[in-house]
Design an enzyme around this catalytic site. Structure first.
Site, PDB file in Angstrom:
ATOM      1  N   SER A   1       0.545  -1.325   0.187  1.00  0.00           N
ATOM      2  CA  SER A   1       0.216   0.323   0.138  1.00  0.00           C
ATOM      3  C   SER A   1       0.922   1.055  -0.530  1.00  0.00           C
ATOM      4  CB  SER A   1      -0.843  -0.299   0.824  1.00  0.00           C
ATOM      5  OG  SER A   1      -1.662   0.913   1.473  1.00  0.00           O
TER       6      SER A   1
ATOM      7  N   HIS B   1      -0.690  -0.857  -4.818  1.00  0.00           N
ATOM      8  CA  HIS B   1      -2.118  -0.960  -4.213  1.00  0.00           C
ATOM      9  C   HIS B   1      -2.343   0.662  -3.945  1.00  0.00           C
ATOM     10  CE1 HIS B   1      -6.129  -1.854  -2.554  1.00  0.00           C
ATOM     11  NE2 HIS B   1      -5.504  -0.337  -1.325  1.00  0.00           N
TER      12      HIS B   1
ATOM     13  N   ASP C   1      -4.327   4.062  -2.730  1.00  0.00           N
ATOM     14  CA  ASP C   1      -4.904   4.323  -2.025  1.00  0.00           C
ATOM     15  C   ASP C   1      -5.626   5.736  -2.530  1.00  0.00           C
ATOM     16  OD1 ASP C   1      -6.550   2.044  -0.491  1.00  0.00           O
ATOM     17  OD2 ASP C   1      -4.490   2.843   0.354  1.00  0.00           O
TER      18      ASP C   1
ATOM     19  N   MET D   1      -8.408   9.320  -1.720  1.00  0.00           N
ATOM     20  CA  MET D   1      -9.322   8.884  -0.688  1.00  0.00           C
ATOM     21  C   MET D   1      -9.627  10.386  -0.782  1.00  0.00           C
ATOM     22  SD  MET D   1      -7.341   8.314   2.838  1.00  0.00           S
ATOM     23  CE  MET D   1      -6.505   6.444   2.820  1.00  0.00           C
TER      24      MET D   1
ATOM     25  N   HIS E   1      -7.162   2.108  -6.013  1.00  0.00           N
ATOM     26  CA  HIS E   1      -8.278   1.820  -4.437  1.00  0.00           C
ATOM     27  C   HIS E   1      -9.316   3.412  -4.075  1.00  0.00           C
ATOM     28  CE1 HIS E   1      -9.794   0.609  -0.421  1.00  0.00           C
ATOM     29  NE2 HIS E   1     -10.303   0.587  -0.966  1.00  0.00           N
TER      30      HIS E   1
ATOM     31  N   MET F   1     -11.616   5.478  -2.404  1.00  0.00           N
ATOM     32  CA  MET F   1     -12.453   5.769  -1.548  1.00  0.00           C
ATOM     33  C   MET F   1     -12.523   6.969  -1.177  1.00  0.00           C
ATOM     34  SD  MET F   1     -10.162   3.489   1.755  1.00  0.00           S
ATOM     35  CE  MET F   1      -8.392   3.762   1.260  1.00  0.00           C
TER      36      MET F   1
ATOM     37  N   MET G   1     -12.159  -4.556   3.591  1.00  0.00           N
ATOM     38  CA  MET G   1     -11.336  -4.299   4.289  1.00  0.00           C
ATOM     39  C   MET G   1     -11.691  -4.848   5.583  1.00  0.00           C
ATOM     40  SD  MET G   1     -10.324  -1.373   2.443  1.00  0.00           S
ATOM     41  CE  MET G   1      -9.906  -0.957   3.916  1.00  0.00           C
TER      42      MET G   1
ATOM     43  N   GLY H   1      -9.898   4.290   6.017  1.00  0.00           N
ATOM     44  CA  GLY H   1      -9.301   5.878   5.423  1.00  0.00           C
ATOM     45  C   GLY H   1      -8.010   6.441   6.639  1.00  0.00           C
TER      46      GLY H   1
ATOM     47  N   ASP I   1      -7.095  -5.876   3.468  1.00  0.00           N
ATOM     48  CA  ASP I   1      -6.986  -4.387   3.815  1.00  0.00           C
ATOM     49  C   ASP I   1      -7.254  -4.024   5.150  1.00  0.00           C
ATOM     50  OD1 ASP I   1      -5.666  -1.604   2.916  1.00  0.00           O
ATOM     51  OD2 ASP I   1      -6.892  -1.398   1.999  1.00  0.00           O
TER      52      ASP I   1
ATOM     53  N   GLY J   1       0.828  -2.521   4.038  1.00  0.00           N
ATOM     54  CA  GLY J   1       0.951  -1.620   3.913  1.00  0.00           C
ATOM     55  C   GLY J   1       2.722  -0.327   4.742  1.00  0.00           C
TER      56      GLY J   1
END
Length: 215
Positions: free
Chosen positions: A7, A32, A34, A36, A65, A67, A136, A141, A174, A196
């Site tokens: 991550s 990965h 993320d 956000m 991913h 979010m 998840m 977050g 994850d 991560g």
């Protein structure tokens, strides 16, 4: 076969290209990423421009991913930037099946993520269309969170649901994946492990990845 997806949320944002290359050299199968938006989840990370910049640094498979709220407004940007797979949250999608099909029409593989309290039945009717199901195992977050124990059972149930479908769907987890928890994820049937803080803090990322794979 277990795949490792480091991550980038735990990378040094001032040296993301170098960190991506470091993970590639260590044997990562994918990265990965993320995304956000500060609305669907509290934090803001980065957008499609960073994905495009990273695409020039590594040939690894990009596991993007989202979010974010209204992911349908942004999937084309991430596909153009170099995403290989785009995962959206079922909870953020107004029309999940339509969104999954739109991702595939853009030439990407499609994934659906479920938060810890979201039931598996939410994805029952899109199993024919997805390439990856992300469970998840922490609330989304933040990086570095502890595993929510109930999600191990949920992962095992997701494995059985995928098996019954007869489709080759990747089962990704994850959150809280490290040397202390990984055996539970493998036993539950997960075959893509997002990690991560554990990998980026490791003195020897290659050895850490081998440990996660059970080699």
């Amino acid at each position: 076969m277990i795949k490792i997806s480091p991550s980038m949320l735990s990378s040094n944002f001032c040296a993301m290209g170098a960190d991506a290359k470091k993970m590639e050299i260590a044997g990562a199968d994918m990265l990965h990423l993320d995304i956000m938006d500060g609305t669907y989840v509290p934090k803001i990370t980065f957008g499609s421009d960073i994905i495009a910049a990273l695409r020039k640094e590594t040939g690894l498979f990009f596991d993007v991913h989202l979010m974010i709220q209204h992911p349908e407004n942004h999937i084309a940007d991430f596909a153009k930037a170099g995403a290989d797979l785009i995962t959206v949250h079922a909870e953020a999608a107004g029309h999940l099946q339509r969104l999954v099909c739109a991702i595939k029409e853009l030439g990407c593989k499609a994934g659906v993520a479920l938060n810890p309290a979201t039931p598996l039945d939410t994805v029952k009717w899109v199993l024919d269309d997805i390439d990856l199901l992300l469970i998840m195992t922490v609330n989304p977050g933040y990086g570095g969170q502890k595993l929510i124990p109930q999600t191990i059972r949920k992962t095992a149930e997701a494995y059985e649901m995928i098996k019954a479908s007869g489709r080759d769907i990747m089962l990704e987890v994850d959150g809280g994946v490290n040397d202390k928890t990984v055996h539970m994820f493998r036993e539950a049937g997960a075959n893509v492990l997002v990690s991560g803080s554990y990998l980026f803090a490791a003195e020897d990322p290659k050895a850490a990845m081998k440990l996660l794979r059970g080699e």
